[in-house]
Design an enzyme around this catalytic site. Structure first.
Site, PDB file in Angstrom:
ATOM      1  N   GLU A 155      -2.695 -13.869  39.841  1.00 48.86           N
ATOM      2  CA  GLU A 155      -2.569 -13.839  42.066  1.00 48.86           C
ATOM      3  C   GLU A 155      -1.738 -14.128  42.429  1.00 48.86           C
ATOM      4  O   GLU A 155      -1.052 -13.928  43.373  1.00 48.86           O
ATOM      5  CB  GLU A 155      -4.197 -13.786  41.041  1.00 48.86           C
ATOM      6  N   ASP A 156      -1.201 -15.650  41.952  1.00 48.69           N
ATOM      7  CA  ASP A 156      -0.373 -16.057  42.691  1.00 48.69           C
ATOM      8  C   ASP A 156       0.753 -16.803  42.322  1.00 48.69           C
ATOM      9  O   ASP A 156       1.286 -17.494  42.798  1.00 48.69           O
ATOM     10  CB  ASP A 156      -1.559 -17.445  42.993  1.00 48.69           C
TER      11      ASP A 156
END
Length: 723
Positions: free
Chosen positions: A76-77
């Site tokens: 996600e990051d």
């Protein structure tokens, strides 16, 4: 702050043969992926996944789950893909990471829709691997532990979502040690004053309460020892939120809640559980209606224990919980205590039985496309109290409180539900809207020929599973009819509103169907024909979009011209302030509200003293804006100006020794000068500290306020106008 060494030691404690090298590899991968990223607290980002892995290790989960906890945010990051995770760590861990990854790249119409889809994806991943939710719960727990760094709005948003979904999910999975902490942390941010008040009140009465509990333990231990029952007896304080809930539900004060602390008896066998119960009831008189046997009839989350409330010494009530050590482990760790590698077919079958409620919930949610309906159904599944009933063969079935025989029928099988014509409770015929009660023996009477449900049943059934099965039947039986009816209704509404028919056909309607989470235009027509969607809402929306599209281009061009003209109108900066259309004016920052760079501001033309600059919410400027609007001028901050500005803060906390010193140490650490400090005690055991400070801008001010919120026993920090 946790360390990799601490994580390794926790894992080795319950799994001496654990593959620590594999775990280190996952940590190094995550640390490299997140390098350079910071949390809002200012800490290195790796602190977060490491803390989650430690929580998972405390639940004594297997190495792949702990490793997935370390890796849960890299997709996600960072630029890492699921394929990268699968190549380096295998499909098992990649599936778990995917299950907890938010749908950040998808676009949704509403915040509710985004939340629903994130939860839906997570539950589908749970169906494949229950460990997904364990990672998600650990993630949410650490986020709550560090929530003080977020804005107040974000704190309440996260706390509310936690109480609505994640704490109930921890309850359904039986992981009470996580459930209690999630609830108390959420309570702290949603109701800070109530939380602190209860904390102080409970602390005041703790010594007296513990003395009473020790007296109960001493008496009970002596009696159990006399009949050769080996037991460990301990006091168990209840979490603050559960006490608060009881006070609200029963409309009682804290002094009237008698089970703030319970006595827990841990023994070696089920036989000793019932033996201990008998001893407790011979010692003290049991309160009628307060005995629950969760050993003979376990909760759906596998919790087993005997609960009884007795009139103890000195005539005061006390709750006693009795369970075996194995039951106690399940009560603390829930589903995590039962996690197996599933090498044994019988163990796998038993494990899946314990997750039957999850399968039923997912099955009921499968065809729910509307976000609002999905969230409401989820609340029914997670929040509702349970009722336990029996089949004619003696099997126990759990249903939500308020369920009716039709819910029971659809829980057995969809076809049984469709063919239901009547029901018997304990051998007597009852209506289909009869509300089931604990201990009912339910028998469903079915038609021998294939039948179908009545639309009225949708207003009777309680469970999402039954509602979806009934709706599915009507959709399937009347699909073509509903498609034609829906198409005609939509076009008829378009004509009525004067909209071109091309706008409710073809590609434009296909796009709108996707926005409504409909698989195709035909599905949209069918939903309209079935009455699920109102055609006027669609036509109105399409009409408004069409008009906005026609107006958008000239409006955008006009706004661009205005922005360019506006930029040219601003005068040169004076003391960090620009005045629209004027240069070289005397500028003075108002002392009544002390604006700081970043605050929204307005200017007031004074008589002979230039322009006075106020915050736009200043109580002194608002009457002038109404009475003398001609003296108000548009002003703005000069972005390049750097100079200290005066601001006043008020910090409220527990009146204890060292509170003021802790507050001043925050200023010392941040090298912020206080020109004035005023501290005073209040009658309610609270203290207030007022600070006059020099800050550069609102960013520095917000960072300082977040730091102040971390001071021990701090109840609130706010910016105030000088009085």
């Amino acid at each position: 702050m946790s360390s990799l060494f601490e994580l390794e030691q926790k894992v080795l404690l319950y799994n001496p043969s654990a593959d620590i090298a594999f775990l280190r590899g996952a940590y190094n991968f995550a640390e490299n992926a997140h390098r350079g990223q910071k949390r809002i607290s200012g800490e290195e980002y790796i602190v977060h996944p490491l803390a989650i892995a430690v929580i998972l290790a405390e639940l004594q989960l297997d190495v792949p789950t702990v490793a997935a906890g370390l890796l849960h945010d890299v997709v996600e990051d960072t630029g890492i893909t699921l394929e990268d995770i699968e190549n380096d760590f295998g499909p098992e861990i990649a599936t778990m990471v995917d299950g907890v990854t938010k749908l950040g790249k998808l676009q949704f119409q509403t915040k509710e829709e985004r939340q629903a889809e994130n939860l839906r994806k997570m539950f589908l991943a749970m169906a494949k691997d229950i460990r997904v939710i364990l990672i998600k719960l650990a993630d949410r727990l650490h986020n709550l532990r560090t929530l003080q760094f977020q804005s107040e709005r974000k704190q309440k948003e996260v706390a509310k979502e936690t109480l609505h979904f994640f704490a109930p999910m921890a309850h359904r999975l039986g992981i009470y040690r996580i459930k209690w902490e999630l609830e108390d942390l959420s309570f702290r941010y949603l109701e800070p004053e109530q939380y602190q008040r209860m904390k102080v009140q409970i602390a005041k009465s703790r010594a007296k309460r513990e003395e009473y509990i020790q007296e109960v333990i001493k008496e009970l231990a002596a009696k159990l020892s006399a009949v050769n029952i080996k037991a460990e007896i301990q006091g168990r304080p209840k979490n603050l939120y559960s006490i608060y809930q009881k006070m609200v539900d029963q409309q009682k004060e804290l002094k009237d809640i008698f089970d703030v602390q319970a006595v827990r008896v841990l023994v070696s066998s089920v036989k000793d559980c019932y033996g201990s119960l008998g001893i407790a009831h011979t010692l003290w008189k049991p309160i009628p209606g307060r005995f629950k046997d969760y050993i003979a009839m376990p909760k759906s989350n596998m919790y087993q224990s005997l609960h009884t409330t007795v009139i103890g010494p000195n005539g005061e009530p006390v709750e006693i919980q009795i369970r075996t050590w194995d039951m106690h482990k399940v009560a603390e760790y829930g589903i995590a205590a039962h996690w197996k590698y599933k090498e044994d077919a019988k163990e796998e079958k038993d494990f899946d039985k314990k997750l039957a409620w999850l399968r039923q919930m997912l099955d009921a949610q499968h065809e729910t496309r509307d976000a609002r309906e999905f969230m409401e159904n989820l609340k029914v599944d997670l929040f509702s109290q349970s009722v336990f009933v029996f089949t004619p063969k003696g099997d126990v079935m759990e249903l939500p409180a308020g369920a009716v025989p039709l819910d029971f029928a659809y829980r057995i099988h969809t076809d049984v539900g469709h063919r239901t014509v009547g029901a018997k409770i304990n051998g007597r015929i009852v209506p289909l809207d009869y509300r089931l009660k604990n201990g009912n023996i339910v028998e469903i009477i079915t038609s021998k020929v294939s039948g179908g449900p009545s639309r009225d049943w949708l207003n009777i059934v309680k469970t999402p599973q039954a509602k979806n099965r009934i709706r599915s039947w009507f959709k399937k039986e009347r699909r073509e009819e509903n498609i034609n009816r829906g198409r005609d209704a939509l076009e008829r509404e378009a004509r009525k509103q004067g909209l071109e028919l091309e706008l409710v056909r073809g590609e434009r309607l296909q796009e709108y169907a996707k926005k409504l989470v409909q698989a195709s235009v035909d599905e949209l027509y069918a939903a309209i024909g079935d009455g699920q969607i109102i055609p006027s809402q669609i036509v109105t929306k399409l009409r408004d979009e069409h008009r906005a599209e026609k107006e958008r281009r000239p409006l955008a061009e006009e706004m661009m011209k205005k922005a360019e003209a506006k930029a040219a109108e601003w005068g040169k900066p004076t003391q960090g302030i620009r005045v629209k259309g004027v240069d070289n004016l005397l500028i003075r920052l108002a002392h009544c509200c002390n604006p700081v760079p970043g605050d929204p501001i307005v200017g007031y033309i004074t008589r002979g003293r230039g322009v006075s600059i106020h915050r736009d919410d200043c109580i002194n400027i608002q009457p002038i804006q109404n009475d003398e609007p001609e003296r108000i001028v548009e002003v703005g901050w000069d972005k390049e100006f750097q100079s200290p500005f005066q601001v006043k803060l008020e910090i409220t906390g527990l009146d204890r020794a060292g509170f003021l010193n802790d507050v001043l140490n925050v200023l010392l650490d941040l090298k912020i000068n206080a020109s004035r400090v005023n501290a005073r005690s209040r009658k309610d055991q609270m203290a207030t500290v007022e600070l006059s400070l020099q800050v550069r801008n609102t960013e520095q001010l917000e960072y300082l306020m977040n730091k102040m919120k971390r001071v021990k026993d701090n109840y609130g920090v706010r910016r105030v106008s000088p009085g």
